[in-house]
Design an enzyme around this catalytic site. Sequence first.
Site, PDB file in Angstrom:
ATOM      1  N   CYS A  22      -4.110  -9.967  -0.386  1.00  0.00           N
ATOM      2  CA  CYS A  22      -3.747  -8.622  -0.859  1.00  0.00           C
ATOM      3  C   CYS A  22      -2.303  -8.691  -1.335  1.00  0.00           C
ATOM      4  CB  CYS A  22      -3.952  -7.599   0.257  1.00  0.00           C
ATOM      5  SG  CYS A  22      -3.036  -7.986   1.773  1.00  0.00           S
ATOM      6  N   ARG A  33      -3.028  -2.623  -9.505  1.00  0.00           N
ATOM      7  CA  ARG A  33      -2.149  -3.697  -9.042  1.00  0.00           C
ATOM      8  C   ARG A  33      -2.743  -5.061  -9.385  1.00  0.00           C
ATOM      9  NH1 ARG A  33      -0.671  -2.881  -2.898  1.00  0.00           N
ATOM     10  NH2 ARG A  33       0.739  -4.599  -3.427  1.00  0.00           N
TER      11      ARG A  33
END
Length: 283
Positions: free
Chosen positions: A240, A183
């Site tokens: 995040c 990611r």
Amino acid sequence: MFNTLIDAGTLAQHIDDPQWVVIDCRHDLMNPAYGREAYAAGHLPNARFASIDDDLSGPKSGAGSTFRGRHPLPERAALLATLRRFGIDDGTQVVAYDAHGGMYAARLWWLLRSIGHGAVAVLDGGMAAWQAAGQALSVDVPSPAAGSLTERASLTRSVSVDDVVANLSTGGATVVDARANDRFRGENETIDPVGGHIPGAKNRFFKDNLQADGTFKPAAQLKAEFAPLFAAPSQAIMQCGSGVTACHNLLALEVAGLSGAALYPGSWSEWCAAPERPVATGE
């Protein structure tokens, strides 16, 4: 007072203590119904259930319909009302748990600290540790009396998207991204339709804080592993995908004795929603 982690054996000794409140924070980003269903199937005795989406997050849009990310922080008054509904008072020891290494429980840990309640810990090893210790589960749903928790001086720091944009120029802080490496590199479009990371960010996958059995690594090991990422915790910003698993890195830092890092609550989901903000890909 337990203010970072607690082991299953110690929690078992207090599971019926009226001054302790246990909160189930299980969740699945790809299946929002999972947490409630798992709780209904069996949870720690006397545990309440907290929904990441409904209880531990606020509206996704702010003033002027500005997108704030997938899991923006709840308004403080709403958060206090939720925590009081769980039966939490100023003198309550709170324990949060999940079945995911603490990735969701750490969000509640951070939120309680953000309103000045330091007596909150995450069950080290979560559900797996509880069951491995031979402890029972329950399907009974408690009906606690309302608590009287009050807001006190915050024990946390947070930064806004504007602060992170300004940091691109000043370079005063290091952004640390808790997402998985694919990611971070921009290679997982299933979760992140806009892939990549904030320019200059470093990657510290939250699972790197854990041992093979799902419990946290020792404090000294965590300290050594975080040391190369930034000069000082006060010069670090944790982020995040949506401000949830970044709290896991903040918990690990607290375990390591490295207090003072900030949370960027909007995180990648807020950052990438505006095309004018720069995006980096790769390592």
